[in-house]
Motif scaffolding. Structure first.
Motif, PDB file in Angstrom:
ATOM      1  N   LEU A  94      16.579  11.823   0.531  1.00 15.31           N
ATOM      2  CA  LEU A  94      16.084  10.462   0.373  1.00 15.31           C
ATOM      3  C   LEU A  94      15.541   9.918   1.690  1.00 15.31           C
ATOM      4  O   LEU A  94      14.554   9.180   1.698  1.00 15.31           O
ATOM      5  N   ALA A  95      16.138  10.304   2.799  1.00 19.62           N
ATOM      6  CA  ALA A  95      15.622   9.872   4.099  1.00 19.62           C
ATOM      7  C   ALA A  95      14.221  10.408   4.338  1.00 19.62           C
ATOM      8  O   ALA A  95      13.347   9.706   4.875  1.00 19.62           O
ATOM      9  N   ALA A  96      13.985  11.655   3.924  1.00 21.54           N
ATOM     10  CA  ALA A  96      12.646  12.236   4.095  1.00 21.54           C
ATOM     11  C   ALA A  96      11.623  11.515   3.230  1.00 21.54           C
ATOM     12  O   ALA A  96      10.499  11.224   3.672  1.00 21.54           O
ATOM     13  N   ILE A  97      12.004  11.199   1.993  1.00 27.57           N
ATOM     14  CA  ILE A  97      11.103  10.463   1.106  1.00 27.57           C
ATOM     15  C   ILE A  97      10.849   9.064   1.650  1.00 27.57           C
ATOM     16  O   ILE A  97       9.732   8.540   1.600  1.00 27.57           O
ATOM     17  N   THR A  98      11.903   8.445   2.184  1.00 27.81           N
ATOM     18  CA  THR A  98      11.757   7.104   2.749  1.00 27.81           C
ATOM     19  C   THR A  98      10.786   7.101   3.918  1.00 27.81           C
ATOM     20  O   THR A  98       9.971   6.184   4.068  1.00 27.81           O
ATOM     21  N   ARG A  99      10.847   8.133   4.758  1.00 26.54           N
ATOM     22  CA  ARG A  99       9.907   8.211   5.878  1.00 26.54           C
ATOM     23  C   ARG A  99       8.461   8.240   5.370  1.00 26.54           C
ATOM     24  O   ARG A  99       7.588   7.529   5.884  1.00 26.54           O
ATOM     25  N   THR A 100       8.220   9.035   4.334  1.00 27.27           N
ATOM     26  CA  THR A 100       6.875   9.093   3.756  1.00 27.27           C
ATOM     27  C   THR A 100       6.483   7.743   3.180  1.00 27.27           C
ATOM     28  O   THR A 100       5.354   7.262   3.380  1.00 27.27           O
ATOM     29  N   LEU A 114      10.007   2.338  -0.936  1.00 24.36           N
ATOM     30  CA  LEU A 114      10.023   3.354  -2.000  1.00 24.36           C
ATOM     31  C   LEU A 114       9.328   2.829  -3.257  1.00 24.36           C
ATOM     32  O   LEU A 114       8.573   3.551  -3.919  1.00 24.36           O
ATOM     33  N   GLY A 115       9.581   1.579  -3.597  1.00 29.85           N
ATOM     34  CA  GLY A 115       8.947   1.009  -4.782  1.00 29.85           C
ATOM     35  C   GLY A 115       7.459   0.794  -4.603  1.00 29.85           C
ATOM     36  O   GLY A 115       6.672   1.001  -5.529  1.00 29.85           O
ATOM     37  N   PHE A 116       7.069   0.385  -3.411  1.00 30.48           N
ATOM     38  CA  PHE A 116       5.673   0.042  -3.163  1.00 30.48           C
ATOM     39  C   PHE A 116       4.786   1.272  -3.002  1.00 30.48           C
ATOM     40  O   PHE A 116       3.672   1.328  -3.524  1.00 30.48           O
ATOM     41  N   ALA A 117       5.264   2.264  -2.271  1.00 25.44           N
ATOM     42  CA  ALA A 117       4.418   3.390  -1.897  1.00 25.44           C
ATOM     43  C   ALA A 117       3.960   4.213  -3.085  1.00 25.44           C
ATOM     44  O   ALA A 117       2.870   4.802  -3.058  1.00 25.44           O
ATOM     45  N   PHE A 118       4.760   4.254  -4.133  1.00 24.06           N
ATOM     46  CA  PHE A 118       4.461   5.142  -5.251  1.00 24.06           C
ATOM     47  C   PHE A 118       4.113   4.374  -6.532  1.00 24.06           C
ATOM     48  O   PHE A 118       4.190   4.915  -7.630  1.00 24.06           O
ATOM     49  N   ALA A 119       3.725   3.102  -6.381  1.00 25.33           N
ATOM     50  CA  ALA A 119       3.343   2.278  -7.531  1.00 25.33           C
ATOM     51  C   ALA A 119       1.893   1.854  -7.396  1.00 25.33           C
ATOM     52  O   ALA A 119       1.315   1.860  -6.306  1.00 25.33           O
ATOM     53  N   ALA A 120       1.308   1.476  -8.525  1.00 28.28           N
ATOM     54  CA  ALA A 120      -0.063   0.974  -8.510  1.00 28.28           C
ATOM     55  C   ALA A 120      -0.120  -0.354  -7.765  1.00 28.28           C
ATOM     56  O   ALA A 120       0.773  -1.198  -7.896  1.00 28.28           O
ATOM     57  N   ALA A 121      -1.153  -0.546  -6.977  1.00 30.62           N
ATOM     58  CA  ALA A 121      -1.298  -1.762  -6.181  1.00 30.62           C
ATOM     59  C   ALA A 121      -1.793  -2.919  -7.039  1.00 30.62           C
ATOM     60  O   ALA A 121      -2.633  -2.748  -7.921  1.00 30.62           O
ATOM     61  N   THR A 122      -1.237  -4.098  -6.793  1.00 32.04           N
ATOM     62  CA  THR A 122      -1.731  -5.342  -7.376  1.00 32.04           C
ATOM     63  C   THR A 122      -1.736  -6.393  -6.270  1.00 32.04           C
ATOM     64  O   THR A 122      -0.995  -6.268  -5.285  1.00 32.04           O
ATOM     65  N   ASP A 123      -2.528  -7.435  -6.437  1.00 28.36           N
ATOM     66  CA  ASP A 123      -2.594  -8.467  -5.401  1.00 28.36           C
ATOM     67  C   ASP A 123      -1.237  -9.137  -5.214  1.00 28.36           C
ATOM     68  O   ASP A 123      -0.762  -9.309  -4.083  1.00 28.36           O
ATOM     69  N   ARG A 124      -0.593  -9.520  -6.329  1.00 27.00           N
ATOM     70  CA  ARG A 124       0.708 -10.170  -6.201  1.00 27.00           C
ATOM     71  C   ARG A 124       1.745  -9.197  -5.655  1.00 27.00           C
ATOM     72  O   ARG A 124       2.592  -9.563  -4.851  1.00 27.00           O
TER      73      ARG A 124
END
Length: 354
Positions: A175-181, A314-324
């Protein structure tokens, strides 16, 4: 016509016959309307027409997976987590929840349905605006009601209905490695919108040690306990906690730190956090937690602040981007980094988590 025993594939399958079958009372007709703007699932208000003797509530809320098959696959673990929470955990804790009328999920977890109490006119909190200390007070009491009744219950060590089990050495390293990415992606995508990049750049170096801190203190966690996932009832101080797709097992104060650090405006958090952490600690004692001092609770709270950059990235990096979504993540990270800095979290982790 859909099989009344099936899980609805979409709102069109929430029919009078299906409701009759799962609720065990006759339903003559039904109206289904979308509500909410969930990115990982879909929520609908269900208005049944039924004989008075059925005693059905005038409306219900149905949660279904996202209609996009790719999102369903990606979020299946979260769907399984939420259903497992309502099926296996909810009755054994004291957190305020909507009543559940029906829960079903497929083996693959890409299809599910939850039929819940409709709590309107209760209103969802606003993550960007944050909440007041008066709104935070019942929320920290609710957290104690989640953590306290089954504090350090050995059953959590084998509970399979989590999005994240209690970390061991291998899981913490992975999980630490994924978090770094994830942090690298987040820093790249948000760029100059982040005021404190130095703190975020240091987080990845400490994540593995942080995850393994205090292994003898654990409980079930909401995982994403923040104001957006609370419903506030008009006219009184009640709150209801929703969205259980990130259930995990770990240090209880991670939930507390994540909530206060992201949901209170920084000057308010700095002024009132001592009182709110003390309120949480007292409420834990009311649920029978012993041998956990106020000083240890405060230290756990300070260390728990790393939940903000880790989970948010973790939630942001692998989710579709939206303005909000971009605005919300930048706000949460800035609030979190300020709390981490003011509380000396990174130095504390470096000294306490070896």
């Amino acid at each position: 016509m859909p099989n009344p025993h099936s899980i609805p594939s979409g709102p069109q399958d929430i029919t009078a016959q299906w409701l009759t079958d799962v609720l065990g009372v006759p339903v003559d007709a039904v109206r289904v309307e979308p509500i909410g703007t969930g990115q990982t699932g879909a929520t609908y208000r269900v208005t049944p027409t039924a004989p008075p003797e059925s005693r059905l509530p005038p409306t219900l809320v149905a949660k279904l997976p996202a209609q996009d098959p790719a999102i369903r696959e990606r979020c299946a673990l979260g769907y399984r987590s939420e259903c497992a929470f309502y099926d296996e955990v909810a009755a054994s804790v004291a957190v305020p929840l909507p009543a559940i009328h029906h829960c079903a999920i497929t083996e693959s977890a890409t299809d599910f349905v939850l039929l819940l109490e409709d709590l309107a006119p209760a209103a969802q909190g606003d993550q960007l605006a944050g909440c007041t200390p008066e709104q935070a007070a019942p929320a920290v009491t609710a957290l104690a009601g989640l953590h306290g009744p089954r504090w350090c219950d050995p059953a959590w060590l084998t509970f399979t209905g989590t999005a994240m089990p209690k970390p061991d050495a291998n899981l913490a390293a992975g999980l630490a490695a994924i978090t770094r990415t994830a942090l690298d992606i987040t820093l790249d995508r948000l760029g100059d919108r982040l005021a404190d990049r130095a703190t975020l750049e240091r987080v990845a170096d400490l994540t593995e040690r942080w995850l393994l801190y205090a292994p003898d203190r654990f409980s079930v966690l909401h995982g994403d306990f923040r104001v957006d996932n609370l419903l506030f009832h008009p006219g009184d101080a009640r709150i209801t906690v929703v969205d259980w797709q990130t259930v995990s097992v770990g240090l209880p104060a991670r939930d507390l730190a994540y909530f206060l650090g992201t949901s209170l405006l920084p000057p308010v958090r700095a002024e009132r956090e001592r009182d709110l952490v003390a309120r949480y600690h007292r409420a834990l004692a009311g649920h029978g937690v012993t041998g956990y001092t106020a000083e240890t609770c405060w230290q756990d709270y300070r260390i728990g602040m790393l939940q903000i950059p880790v989970l948010t990235a973790l939630g942001f990096a692998f989710a579709a981007a939206t303005d909000r979504g971009d605005d919300m993540v930048a706000t949460m990270l800035d609030r979190g980094c300020r709390a981490i800095s003011e509380l000396g979290t990174l130095d504390l982790i470096a000294s306490e988590c070896d």
